[in-house]
Design an enzyme around this catalytic site. Structure first.
Site, PDB file in Angstrom:
ATOM      1  N   HIS A 153       0.835  -1.199   0.000  1.00 23.52           N
ATOM      2  CA  HIS A 153       0.000   0.000   0.000  1.00 23.52           C
ATOM      3  C   HIS A 153       0.874   1.255   0.000  1.00 23.52           C
ATOM      4  CE1 HIS A 153      -3.108  -2.881   1.291  1.00 23.52           C
ATOM      5  NE2 HIS A 153      -3.972  -2.009   0.802  1.00 23.52           N
ATOM      6  N   LYS A 157      -0.290   4.614   4.708  1.00 20.13           N
ATOM      7  CA  LYS A 157      -1.150   3.644   5.398  1.00 20.13           C
ATOM      8  C   LYS A 157      -0.500   3.232   6.716  1.00 20.13           C
ATOM      9  CE  LYS A 157      -3.761  -0.648   4.749  1.00 20.13           C
ATOM     10  NZ  LYS A 157      -5.028  -0.047   5.221  1.00 20.13           N
TER      11      LYS A 157
END
Length: 264
Positions: A153, A157
């Site tokens: 990600h 995140k």
């Protein structure tokens, strides 16, 4: 036309939902909720593009007033309070926030006695299908295959492994009749022993602007099987969330997931 309230309106997913709503005539935005520290309080819900006419508030009760359904893509710390506000207003809620702690999950379970609550760490229709494929593969391949789950990600995140990676791990563990907490391995640094039979390994990457990638690998002597999902635009999560939110309207009180939405 159904009225939608969005918790976490200023975040990546909140703004993706605003974008998706422009192409979804069955919904209109009725409420936009952000944290009390947000610099955008009192501003239009749309950060860019055509204005929505809905101003951002930090008051959950005000934000869900008149809503047919709410979606929550805020931080996990606010989920319980948001669910309580929805229960008080009789508004079903989709929880898209991840990294929920035990207390938040317990509160959602209590809230589900009064309203419909859909918990979806990933609202992509494709990911839901992948989870079903992973369960099927686990059952057919048996215990001889080692399972590793990789996810990637964007650099911002916070939780790792991702909620989706954990859900995929639960799909494997459930198919094997095991508790994920008993077989998950999240960090092999410093481990001097070989891989434990039946364990499910997780690894994570956080870099750049990666939207989301998940790969479940089944490996045995002589072969490797990989089931992968890659998201290239958050609009896919937003569209899935709107599909789930539309399904949630009118459902009886209870806990639901994307499997219920898709009939899996």
């Amino acid at each position: 036309m159904a009225a939608l309230a969005i918790f976490g309106i200023t975040g990546r997913m909140g703004q993706s939902l605003v974008r998706a709503l422009r192409d979804t005539p069955s919904f209109s935005l009725s409420g936009a909720i952000a944290s009390a520290t947000s610099e955008r309080l009192g501003q239009d819900a749309a950060g860019e593009g055509a204005p929505t006419g809905v101003l951002i508030t930090s008051d959950p009760s005000l934000g869900v007033r008149g809503a047919s359904v709410a979606v929550d893509f805020s931080s996990s710390s606010g989920v319980a309070a948001h669910a309580q506000a929805c229960a008080a207003a009789g508004v079903p809620i989709l929880i898209g926030a991840t990294a929920l702690d035990a207390a938040s999950r317990a509160e959602l379970t209590r809230t589900a006695r009064n309203i419909a609550v859909l918990i979806a760490p990933n609202t992509s229709v494709g990911v839901s299908v992948v989870a079903e494929l992973v369960s099927m593969a686990t059952l057919k391949l048996g215990s001889a295959y080692d399972v590793e789950i990789f996810e990637a990600h964007h650099r911002m995140k916070r939780d790792a492994p991702s909620g989706t990676a954990l859900a995929l791990g639960q799909a494997v563990a459930g198919a094997r009749g095991r508790d994920l907490d008993e077989v998950a391995v999240y960090d092999r640094a410093g481990h001097g022993a070989p891989r434990s039979a039946g364990s499910i390994g997780f690894s994570s990457s956080r870099a750049g602007d990666i939207v989301g990638e998940h790969t479940v690998t089944f490996a045995a002597a002589g072969e490797r099987i990989e089931i992968t999902h890659r998201a290239t635009d958050r609009i896919t999560f937003a569209r899935g969330a709107l599909r789930a939110a539309e399904w949630l309207i009118g459902q009886p009180a209870g806990l639901y997931g994307m499997k219920n939405v898709l009939g899996l």
